[in-house]
Write an enzyme that holds these catalytic residues in place. Structure first.
Site, PDB file in Angstrom:
ATOM      1  N   TYR A 285       0.825  -1.214   0.000  1.00 52.77           N
ATOM      2  CA  TYR A 285       0.000   0.000   0.000  1.00 52.77           C
ATOM      3  C   TYR A 285       0.856   1.260   0.000  1.00 52.77           C
ATOM      4  CZ  TYR A 285      -2.901   3.698   2.038  1.00 52.77           C
ATOM      5  OH  TYR A 285      -3.526   4.892   2.305  1.00 52.77           O
ATOM      6  N   LYS A 289       1.459   3.867  -3.159  1.00 51.64           N
ATOM      7  CA  LYS A 289       1.013   5.242  -2.962  1.00 51.64           C
ATOM      8  C   LYS A 289       2.181   6.214  -3.128  1.00 51.64           C
ATOM      9  CE  LYS A 289      -2.502   6.725  -1.816  1.00 51.64           C
ATOM     10  NZ  LYS A 289      -3.637   7.264  -2.638  1.00 51.64           N
TER      11      LYS A 289
END
Length: 536
Positions: A285, A289
């Site tokens: 994640y 990102k």
């Protein structure tokens, strides 16, 4: 004094991605409630057609308790009001720079949009690498390219995460993520220096090659008729994002994975498939990102760009009412497991600071930042965080959880009351593993032997305890980077932004973390919200 923020929102046309996500729903509810004079909110939705998109929005957004105040305000006209202001658009951020939107609709958007809010994200820490990379990185790039085509766009707001820093220490400033820069030795995991440069294109090339290999192996496996391992359907692509530097020698592991709705088998390749940890980020994640931020910040051209980076987002503090949440947020996985009696020890330093921010404060900061920087050619970065302005110690969270569940115990599936015990703090992974072995694993091994001798009469009990043990280990490994995170997120830009707005706007769009009483919030707002919306 009239509200500058409400004035900005009046008659504006906004495209919102991630509208069915936790933050996206709160964002839309807030705008529709406080500024009914908004122009149109276009919501990008994956669907077969407009009618399907409309039905999806009704089912996943409008029916929620979150909209109860709007529902009370408009009564029988609630649905007509919503669809007068909200326009579902069929598309997907991962498709291409046109977002998969049909030609007529995208021409209309390019001509009429005043603002874009990119909130689309895959937020699972251990999601498949193809999903995370496409949504968090490629999707962000596509949004910038789409925004550049808009003829009168005043602002592009990109929602990221404060943890794009990876493993941070000390005061972490509100600054851009440099293109290609990895987490350097000393800031990353111990003994992992990481490569000197991150080539984002190479990551997509690797993903493309991996998918091609999967399809090739699928064809070979299908022709030989080998049996599938359906319990590990998505293992290969999860490992590509989260591999733990496993070295395989002569063995090839055939696993099954679901790609494009096909059950296919592949080989688990032998070395260094953990992209996130190889470059110094703790999970897929934050890694994807970070790459998304690199692209957005470097490809924006002359676009006015606001990047909001929240820390750990939790339930609403005040709006539209206290304690609303959806799904199990980061901290709540541990709270739920503790309340259910599945977790009695916490992998944490009781004096370490957790950075938590209520969701409505994030949304308020998003809206204010949009209004403040509309039509300003520049890049503006904000941390939505609390670790400096109003630090929250881990022990405050666990004390609140213990006190709440002692007074309001959960009931198990057999109707028995779950009695929680004062939580035990284990302040390192080694102490946690040692405790878990002595307290659970060793007795489990003995129970397994007894069970095999007595013809599996303890099988159900053994299976349940083993599941609890594995779950505790899984949670510890997943959240270790956060419970031992030693950085503090600087909020100088955020504090300056709050000071600049009018007194009226400070009341209507409060994001001053200093006003939060953490003990009250946890005990009277958040944990009751967890029980109501997650443990229901």
């Amino acid at each position: 004094m009239a509200s500058n923020v409400l004035g900005f929102l009046k008659d504006k046309n906004i495209l919102v991605t991630g509208s069915t996500g936790f933050l996206g729903k709160i964002f839309m509810e807030k705008i529709l409630r406080i500024q009914p004079g908004i122009g149109c909110i276009y919501v990008l939705l994956r669907a077969e057609d407009v009618e399907s998109a409309r039905n999806r929005f009704k089912k996943e957004v409008m029916r929620l308790e979150l909209f109860k105040i709007l529902r009370e305000q408009h009564g029988d006209n609630f649905e007509s009001f919503i669809f007068e202001k909200v326009v579902p658009v069929v598309g997907d951020v991962v498709v291409d720079h046109n977002l998969g939107i049909d030609e007529t609709t995208r021409e209309h958007l390019w001509e009429n949009l005043d603002a874009i809010v990119n909130n689309a994200a895959s937020t699972l820490f251990d999601d498949r690498y193809d999903i995370s990379l496409n949504v968090n990185t490629k999707g962000a790039k596509n949004m910038v390219e789409f925004a550049k085509r808009c003829r009168k766009l005043q602002i592009l707001l990109h929602v990221s995460t404060a943890y794009v820093i990876g493993h941070g220490k000390g005061r972490i400033m509100e600054k851009p993520v440099k293109m290609g820069e990895t987490i350097k030795a000393g800031n990353g995991p111990e003994n992992e220096g990481g490569p000197p440069f991150l080539d984002i294109k190479a990551e997509f090339d690797l993903l493309e090659k991996t998918l091609a290999d999967i399809h090739t192996d699928s064809s070979a496996t299908t022709s030989t008729g080998q049996s599938s391992l359906q319990d590990t359907d998505t293992k290969r692509l999860k490992e590509l994002g989260l591999e733990r530097f496993v070295t395989l020698t002569s063995h090839l592991l055939i696993i099954c994975i679901d790609v494009i709705n096909l059950k296919i088998k592949i080989r688990f390749i032998h070395e260094h498939l953990n992209r996130a940890r190889r470059f110094g980020w703790p999970n897929t994640y934050t890694f994807t990102k970070a790459m998304g931020d690199m692209l957005v910040e470097n490809l924006r051209g002359n676009l006015p760009l606001v990047v909001v980076r929240p820390s750990i987002i939790e339930s609403t503090l005040a709006e539209p009412f206290p304690g609303w949440m959806e799904g199990t947020r980061t901290m709540d996985t541990l709270i739920v497991a503790y309340g259910k009696g599945r977790l009695s020890s916490f992998l944490a330093d009781p004096n370490l600071i957790l950075d938590v921010i209520p969701a409505d404060m994030v949304v308020n900061e998003m809206i204010v930042a949009m209004a403040a920087h509309a039509s300003q050619n520049g890049l503006f970065i904000y941390h939505s965080a609390s670790s400096i302005g109003n630090p929250l110690r881990s022990s405050v969270v666990t004390d609140a959880a213990y006190n709440y569940f002692w007074q309001h115990p959960c009931v198990d599936k057999d109707g028995n009351i779950v009695h929680v015990k004062p939580p035990l703090f284990l302040e390192s992974m080694s102490s946690f593993r040692g405790y878990m072995y002595r307290r659970y694993k060793a007795p489990l091994q003995m129970l397994g032997l007894v069970d095999s001798v007595f013809c599996n009469i303890f099988r159900g009990h053994y299976t349940r305890l083993l599941r609890n043990y594995n779950f505790a280990i899984y949670l510890a490994e997943l959240y270790e980077p956060y419970v031992f995170f030693q950085g503090r997120f600087d909020t100088t830009n955020t504090e300056n932004l709050f000071r600049k707005i009018s007194a009226e706007d400070r009341k209507s769009f409060n994001f001053d973390v200093k006003c939060i009483d953490w003990t009250y919030y946890l005990s009277e707002v958040h944990i009751p919200g967890v029980v109501k919306h997650v443990l229901k």
